[in-house]
Write a protein that holds these residues in place. Structure first.
Motif, short mmCIF file in Angstrom:
data_model
loop_
_atom_site.label_atom_id
_atom_site.label_comp_id
_atom_site.label_asym_id
_atom_site.label_seq_id
_atom_site.Cartn_x
_atom_site.Cartn_y
_atom_site.Cartn_z
N LYS A 40 54.50 46.05 66.95
CA LYS A 40 53.42 45.32 66.27
C LYS A 40 53.82 44.97 64.83
O LYS A 40 53.66 43.82 64.38
N TRP A 41 54.34 45.97 64.11
CA TRP A 41 54.67 45.75 62.71
C TRP A 41 55.99 45.00 62.54
O TRP A 41 56.14 44.21 61.60
N TYR A 42 56.95 45.26 63.43
CA TYR A 42 58.18 44.47 63.38
C TYR A 42 57.86 42.99 63.53
O TYR A 42 58.41 42.14 62.84
N ALA A 85 58.70 40.08 61.11
CA ALA A 85 59.65 39.10 61.65
C ALA A 85 59.11 37.68 61.53
O ALA A 85 59.86 36.74 61.22
N GLU A 86 57.84 37.52 61.75
CA GLU A 86 57.22 36.19 61.67
C GLU A 86 57.21 35.66 60.24
O GLU A 86 57.03 34.46 60.03
N GLN A 87 57.42 36.54 59.28
CA GLN A 87 57.51 36.12 57.88
C GLN A 87 58.97 35.90 57.46
O GLN A 87 59.24 35.61 56.30
N PHE A 119 65.83 41.48 63.65
CA PHE A 119 66.92 42.14 64.39
C PHE A 119 66.38 43.32 65.19
O PHE A 119 66.69 43.46 66.40
N ASN A 120 65.58 44.16 64.56
CA ASN A 120 65.05 45.34 65.25
C ASN A 120 64.09 44.96 66.37
O ASN A 120 64.01 45.63 67.40
#
Length: 278
Positions: free
Chosen positions: A191-193, A197-199, A206-207
């Motif tokens: 959820k937080w990745y 990532a979208e930013q 990568f993660n």
């Protein structure tokens, strides 16, 4: 801003400097400082910002600190940057407190001191400034300037992440993925990745690709993994990190050869590779 408007602003600022301001032209010296800096008129802004800073305007002091730090309108001087950041920070200006913490953190213009860095990060973080909250999270995570405390790292990452700070969102994801300071939870990590990532956060992209490749916290998907590795590669290139971008190319190829996943967009590896030599 057109030449006519710039002329009016410059004239108004000069009048403000000598204490003769036409109310119809501009506000006070501090406002002139802010407007000239915003317009990129750094040489004109410098004397105006100096005057406003001497008058005690915290925003002008912060701007003057930035001018010295980046060498805009004046010769670069980290020590003088620290001087003006400190004056603004002592007045409670959160952005200045955060950057002052960063200066101590990395020894720019001042002797490196993690304890002093934490002190200023905390002052800004307590005011709700997301960048400072994120920085404080990393200090607790690594035990720099403060006793290592993963739970407190999570606390500060969470505060900043909820404000949309991508670096904090990445940090919070890592904590969930590794179960540090919080119960291990791959779904929450994803959820937080994803939000980071979208930013455009390269490490989060990568993660997130890794999570899709391994099917951790999300349905395993070679296609989604390749897509995020590709995006991470592009982000790393923007940061000048060609080795990390090359690693993304190799990871895309490994999705099929090593993990034996279906990767309909495996061509992204060949699409990314030439960009490393641009």
């Amino acid at each position: 801003m057109g030449e006519k408007d710039l002329f009016k602003l410059t004239l108004a600022c000069l009048l403000a400097l000598i204490g003769w301001v036409n109310p119809g032209l501009a506000a006070d010296v501090a406002d002139c400082c802010k407007q000239l800096y915003k317009n990129g008129e750094y040489e004109q802004a410098f004397p105006v910002c100096c005057e406003a800073s001497e008058q005690g305007d915290s925003h002008a002091q912060f701007i003057l600190g930035k001018m010295y730090y980046f060498g805009k309108g004046v010769q670069q001087d980290y020590a003088k940057a620290v001087k003006w950041y400190l004056k603004a920070a002592e007045q409670g200006y959160a952005k200045a407190q955060n950057i002052l913490g960063w200066m101590y953190n990395f020894g720019k213009g001042v002797q490196q001191d993690d304890t002093e860095a934490v002190k200023w990060y905390l002052k800004a973080a307590d005011q709700g400034y997301a960048k400072a909250q994120c920085n404080l999270g990393w200090m607790y995570n690594f035990g720099k300037g403060v006793q290592q405390d993963y739970a407190k790292a999570v606390k500060w990452f969470c505060k900043a992440a909820e404000q949309g700070n991508a670096n904090a969102q990445y940090g919070l994801a890592v904590m969930y993925a590794r179960g540090k300071g919080v119960q291990q939870d791959d779904t929450e990590a994803v959820k937080w990745y994803l939000q980071a990532a979208e930013q455009g956060n390269a490490k989060a992209q990568f993660n997130l690709a890794v999570m899709y490749a391994r099917g951790k916290g999300v349905l395993q998907s070679g296609e989604a993994a390749a897509d995020w590795y590709y995006k991470a590669g592009l982000s790393y290139l923007k940061e000048g990190k060609k080795d990390d971008a090359l690693r993304c190319v190799e990871r895309i190829k490994d999705l099929k050869t090593a993990l034996h996943l279906s990767v309909p967009n495996a061509f992204l590896a060949d699409k990314l590779l030439p960009k490393l030599s641009d």
